[in-house]
Design a protein around this motif. Structure first.
Motif, PDB file in Angstrom:
ATOM      1  N   THR A 103     -18.596  47.115  19.265  1.00  0.00           N
ATOM      2  CA  THR A 103     -17.822  48.338  19.071  1.00  0.00           C
ATOM      3  C   THR A 103     -16.743  48.584  20.118  1.00  0.00           C
ATOM      4  OG1 THR A 103     -19.460  49.629  20.303  1.00  0.00           O
ATOM      5  CG2 THR A 103     -19.753  49.457  17.898  1.00  0.00           C
ATOM      6  N   THR A 104     -16.857  48.029  21.308  1.00  0.00           N
ATOM      7  CA  THR A 104     -15.861  48.281  22.348  1.00  0.00           C
ATOM      8  C   THR A 104     -14.524  47.685  21.924  1.00  0.00           C
ATOM      9  OG1 THR A 104     -17.541  48.268  24.078  1.00  0.00           O
ATOM     10  CG2 THR A 104     -15.264  47.944  24.768  1.00  0.00           C
ATOM     11  N   GLY A 105     -13.490  48.520  21.903  1.00  0.00           N
ATOM     12  CA  GLY A 105     -12.203  48.085  21.386  1.00  0.00           C
ATOM     13  C   GLY A 105     -11.439  47.181  22.342  1.00  0.00           C
ATOM     14  N   ALA A 106     -10.439  46.507  21.784  1.00  0.00           N
ATOM     15  CA  ALA A 106      -9.535  45.647  22.569  1.00  0.00           C
ATOM     16  C   ALA A 106      -8.101  45.992  22.189  1.00  0.00           C
ATOM     17  CB  ALA A 106      -9.832  44.177  22.299  1.00  0.00           C
ATOM     18  N   TRP A 119     -13.102  40.709  12.653  1.00  0.00           N
ATOM     19  CA  TRP A 119     -13.096  39.844  11.463  1.00  0.00           C
ATOM     20  C   TRP A 119     -14.532  39.481  11.066  1.00  0.00           C
ATOM     21  CZ3 TRP A 119      -8.682  39.197   8.932  1.00  0.00           C
ATOM     22  CH2 TRP A 119      -8.585  38.219   7.936  1.00  0.00           C
ATOM     23  N   PRO A 120     -14.825  39.383   9.779  1.00  0.00           N
ATOM     24  CA  PRO A 120     -16.179  38.972   9.372  1.00  0.00           C
ATOM     25  C   PRO A 120     -16.581  37.647  10.023  1.00  0.00           C
ATOM     26  CG  PRO A 120     -14.932  39.752   7.475  1.00  0.00           C
ATOM     27  CD  PRO A 120     -13.960  39.690   8.619  1.00  0.00           C
ATOM     28  N   GLY A 121     -17.738  37.634  10.657  1.00  0.00           N
ATOM     29  CA  GLY A 121     -18.232  36.435  11.312  1.00  0.00           C
ATOM     30  C   GLY A 121     -17.713  36.209  12.712  1.00  0.00           C
ATOM     31  N   ALA A 122     -16.874  37.103  13.229  1.00  0.00           N
ATOM     32  CA  ALA A 122     -16.345  36.925  14.587  1.00  0.00           C
ATOM     33  C   ALA A 122     -17.469  37.013  15.617  1.00  0.00           C
ATOM     34  CB  ALA A 122     -15.283  37.973  14.879  1.00  0.00           C
ATOM     35  N   VAL A 123     -17.324  36.239  16.691  1.00  0.00           N
ATOM     36  CA  VAL A 123     -18.273  36.236  17.801  1.00  0.00           C
ATOM     37  C   VAL A 123     -17.497  36.608  19.059  1.00  0.00           C
ATOM     38  CG1 VAL A 123     -20.021  34.908  19.041  1.00  0.00           C
ATOM     39  CG2 VAL A 123     -19.516  34.364  16.652  1.00  0.00           C
ATOM     40  N   ARG A 124     -18.120  37.428  19.920  1.00  0.00           N
ATOM     41  CA  ARG A 124     -17.435  37.913  21.119  1.00  0.00           C
ATOM     42  C   ARG A 124     -18.255  37.606  22.353  1.00  0.00           C
ATOM     43  NH1 ARG A 124     -15.500  44.228  21.924  1.00  0.00           N
ATOM     44  NH2 ARG A 124     -13.860  43.846  23.491  1.00  0.00           N
ATOM     45  N   SER A 125     -17.575  37.260  23.436  1.00  0.00           N
ATOM     46  CA  SER A 125     -18.297  36.930  24.662  1.00  0.00           C
ATOM     47  C   SER A 125     -18.799  38.191  25.361  1.00  0.00           C
ATOM     48  CB  SER A 125     -17.417  36.091  25.599  1.00  0.00           C
ATOM     49  OG  SER A 125     -16.381  36.868  26.170  1.00  0.00           O
ATOM     50  N   ALA A 126     -19.654  37.992  26.366  1.00  0.00           N
ATOM     51  CA  ALA A 126     -20.458  39.082  26.919  1.00  0.00           C
ATOM     52  C   ALA A 126     -19.819  39.810  28.092  1.00  0.00           C
ATOM     53  CB  ALA A 126     -21.819  38.530  27.356  1.00  0.00           C
ATOM     54  N   HIS A 127     -18.665  39.380  28.565  1.00  0.00           N
ATOM     55  CA  HIS A 127     -18.125  40.026  29.756  1.00  0.00           C
ATOM     56  C   HIS A 127     -17.579  41.415  29.426  1.00  0.00           C
ATOM     57  CE1 HIS A 127     -16.072  40.782  33.511  1.00  0.00           C
ATOM     58  NE2 HIS A 127     -16.747  39.758  34.011  1.00  0.00           N
ATOM     59  N   PRO A 128     -17.995  42.458  30.163  1.00  0.00           N
ATOM     60  CA  PRO A 128     -17.577  43.817  29.828  1.00  0.00           C
ATOM     61  C   PRO A 128     -16.093  44.107  30.014  1.00  0.00           C
ATOM     62  CG  PRO A 128     -19.584  43.848  31.156  1.00  0.00           C
ATOM     63  CD  PRO A 128     -19.046  42.452  31.204  1.00  0.00           C
ATOM     64  N   HIS A 129     -15.390  43.276  30.767  1.00  0.00           N
ATOM     65  CA  HIS A 129     -13.978  43.537  31.055  1.00  0.00           C
ATOM     66  C   HIS A 129     -13.041  42.503  30.432  1.00  0.00           C
ATOM     67  CE1 HIS A 129     -10.510  45.074  33.166  1.00  0.00           C
ATOM     68  NE2 HIS A 129     -10.327  43.943  33.823  1.00  0.00           N
TER      69      HIS A 129
END
Length: 267
Positions: A103-106, A119-129
């Motif tokens: 949920t955190t926007g970019a 995007w459907p199926g997108a994966v995001r890395s874990a760094h908060p910044h």
């Protein structure tokens, strides 16, 4: 007074696909994208059309990666554009929502990057910044295990992209946006450490975390990129109305490792 006309060119999914293919992007490539949708012209369907065209040209075996940094999740004492009153700092540290990759926007990364993130199926890395988001066949492995004390170094997606022979696509933006150059900063022993703070999600909930990490800066990246383009292989072209540059991430990092100590003051 007559209404002003919308500025072109008109870009469609097919026209963008053709331009990206003509630039040299191939099925199965891994691409790290930095982009400005406004540079393309008038895109029929907006950012979704751009992402569709990129996915089309990369094919099922390809992977698209974007920076999805959440720049607001940082120490307010360092904010400059604009700064906030000092008396707000501690309240912001206490109240900043913990990073949630779902949920955190970019939003500051641009519309195309934000569209990839959701995007459907997108994966995001874990760094908060300094997270990265990816779609495609290698998405999970490229963004896995992003360490909290390594924004843009060996334990970040940049190093995995380098190992995967990824290429960087600058679409309507300049070398000052080239995140890959930061990987070179981590490999220079003369770089120093700094405190990096953010709101992180931990097992028991939310915590304001401070870690030691390598200091990074975009200072001089425009000049670095100009010299790199002069000395090495950079494919130049046009996608829609945007100037485009396509080049090897590993080559850019290697060049930056030699260039930065000679040209950046204090290094």
């Amino acid at each position: 007074m007559a209404a002003s006309m919308i500025k072109g060119p008109l870009c469609t999914r097919q026209s963008l696909y053709n331009d990206l293919r003509d630039l040299g992007i191939k099925q199965g490539d891994t691409i790290l994208l930095h982009s400005s949708i406004s540079s393309l012209g008038w895109v029929c369907g907006g950012a979704e059309t751009v992402v569709h065209a990129l996915v089309d040209v990369l094919g099922d075996a390809g992977t698209l990666v974007v920076p999805s940094h959440s720049v607001d999740n940082s120490d307010p004492g360092l904010w400059q554009n604009p700064p906030v009153p000092e008396e707000w700092h501690q309240l912001i540290r206490n109240s900043m929502p913990a990073y949630d990759p779902r949920t955190t926007g970019a939003r500051t990364m641009g519309m195309i990057a934000e569209t990839v993130r959701t995007w459907p199926g997108a994966v995001r890395s874990a760094h908060p910044h300094t997270s990265f988001s990816a779609i495609g066949s290698k998405a999970g492995e490229l963004v896995a295990d992003h360490a909290l004390d390594c924004r843009l170094g060996e334990k970040s997606p940049l190093a995995r992209l380098e190992a995967d022979n990824a290429r960087v696509l600058l679409l309507g933006v300049g070398f000052e946006c080239c995140t890959a150059f930061h990987l070179a900063e981590y490999r220079l022993s003369i770089t120093y450490q700094e405190n990096v703070s953010f709101a992180a999600c931990i097992a028991n909930g939310r915590e304001w975390v401070t870690v030691q990490d390598t200091a990074v800066s975009e200072d001089g990246f425009d000049r670095l990129g100009s010299d790199y383009e002069r000395d090495k292989t950079v494919i130049l072209g046009t996608v829609g109305g945007a100037s485009a540059r396509l080049f090897s991430l590993a080559s850019a990092v290697d060049y930056a490792q030699s260039w930065l100590p000679k040209h950046r003051p204090g290094m």
